[in-house]
Design an enzyme around this catalytic site. Sequence first.
Site, short mmCIF file in Angstrom:
data_model
loop_
_atom_site.label_atom_id
_atom_site.label_comp_id
_atom_site.label_asym_id
_atom_site.label_seq_id
_atom_site.Cartn_x
_atom_site.Cartn_y
_atom_site.Cartn_z
CB ALA A 1 -20.11 11.36 93.77
CD GLN B 1 -19.77 2.97 91.49
OE1 GLN B 1 -18.79 2.24 91.82
NE2 GLN B 1 -20.62 3.04 92.32
CG HIS C 1 -18.78 6.20 100.20
ND1 HIS C 1 -19.63 5.29 99.82
CD2 HIS C 1 -19.76 7.39 99.72
CE1 HIS C 1 -21.02 5.78 99.14
NE2 HIS C 1 -20.89 7.08 99.27
CB THR D 1 -14.92 24.30 108.37
OG1 THR D 1 -15.63 25.50 108.90
CG2 THR D 1 -13.75 23.98 109.16
CB CYS E 1 -29.93 5.58 95.29
SG CYS E 1 -28.27 5.51 95.35
C1 LIG Z 1 -22.32 6.25 94.95
C2 LIG Z 1 -22.42 7.39 93.64
C3 LIG Z 1 -22.83 8.56 93.89
C4 LIG Z 1 -23.08 9.30 95.02
O1 LIG Z 1 -21.80 9.55 95.64
P1 LIG Z 1 -22.10 10.13 97.30
O2 LIG Z 1 -20.54 10.41 97.50
O3 LIG Z 1 -22.47 9.07 98.01
O4 LIG Z 1 -22.64 11.15 97.26
C5 LIG Z 1 -22.88 9.54 92.53
N1 LIG Z 1 -22.89 8.75 91.23
C6 LIG Z 1 -22.44 7.51 91.19
C7 LIG Z 1 -21.96 7.12 90.02
C8 LIG Z 1 -22.26 6.77 92.35
O5 LIG Z 1 -22.00 5.27 92.28
#
Ligand SMILES: *Cc1c(COP(=O)(O)O)cnc(C)c1O
Length: 401
Positions: A88, A199, A221, A257, A343
């Site tokens: 994301a 989310q 994930h 890729t 984070c």
């Molecule tokens: C976890 C998250 C991200 C980051 O996603 P990644 O796939 O780990 O880069 C961004 N925005 C929100 C709202 C998230 O919960």
Amino acid sequence: MANGECNALASMGHMAASPIQLDHQATTPCDAAVVEAMAPWWSEQFANPSSRSHRPGLLAAAAVEAARDGIAAALGVEPEAVVFTSGATEANNLALKGLAEAELERGGSRRHLVTLATEHRAVLDPLRYLARHGFELTELAVGRDGLVDLEQLEAALRPDTLLVSVMAAHNEIGVLQPLEAIARLCRPRGISLHSDGAQAIGHIPLRPGELGIDLLSGSGHKLYGPKGIGLLLVRPGLRIAPQLHGGGQEQGVRGGTLPVPLIVGLAKALELAVADQRQRAERLGGLRDQLWQQLEALGGVHRNGAVAPRLAHNLNVSIDGVEGSALLRQLRGELAVSSGSACSAGEPSHVLRALGLSRQRAAASLRFGLGRHTTAAEIAAAGQAVAAAVTALRRGGQGGG
Ligand SMILES: *Cc1c(COP(=O)(O)O)cnc(C)c1O
């Protein structure tokens, strides 16, 4: 167990069992069926899906396209709308910087960007980057409940507003923003609407086309899929400039890729997440409410974020009379929870601060993220662990034990 002094690793060393996992907004376990679906694509069928000159390559390409079709169908978009990314974070960067750069390239004059102060850093940071490079950014305040003020948003829109970015479901406080109403403000003004759906996808019904969302980011994930894969849904006809040049993959929008196993895994995870979405939300909503009742009984516990509309599996509370870091230290051996997002460790959450909480109260907050495998027994034990820690800290006058 842990007194105030012991550090995380030391307490892990003498832990009887692994802590109860209630940090599913940080990440989710990759589902066993997802791991299984990915398995053949690592070593046996390892061909590059861009290799069109041989059969293994064509088979890999077919697997990618089948995954793309499944994802598109689950989200109600055309397969061409799906751009695979590494997650994301990358999807947000591609959406926001890609849209801004496309505007520059076509000689357009829109330079104004609008978002909420409570957005994820993966939205705020790319937008602030753009603000250092000729764009102008408005970060709107939100109400105490974490929801956008639509009148304030409308008032912020200008003839040169290029995009609005608002998260679908919040990673810390769980609130769901009124995207359809936001889209109704954007669309007639020719403003693109981006939403960070990391989310939301797989957790709540979300049809970007019907809602009027032009760009939607997602992450594997966060929905029981693998780490390192995500997607950006791009409304057909909307041009965004690539941020990774090279190779021409993904209609030239994202070079590199394609990670076939991860793409297959993402599709499988989404399929499974959609299949038990409603029943999962009902069950976890019940457990979440049970946890809230246990915490509320302690007194001086406050819920952060609107009670509705919100994710069923999220609860965020602030607790009076305890110090945040002492509380997390007390709980560390028993519970995997967080204060704020994964984070922003160290600093009190910018999200809770934006809701008007003091530094101290923002720090004395816990985010509970329930997951597919969370049980009633775990919730009862979690409630007891928090109660014991809070009682001990309040009695000890912040001393930590
Ligand atoms: C976890 C998250 C991200 C980051 O996603 P990644 O796939 O780990 O880069 C961004 N925005 C929100 C709202 C998230 O919960």
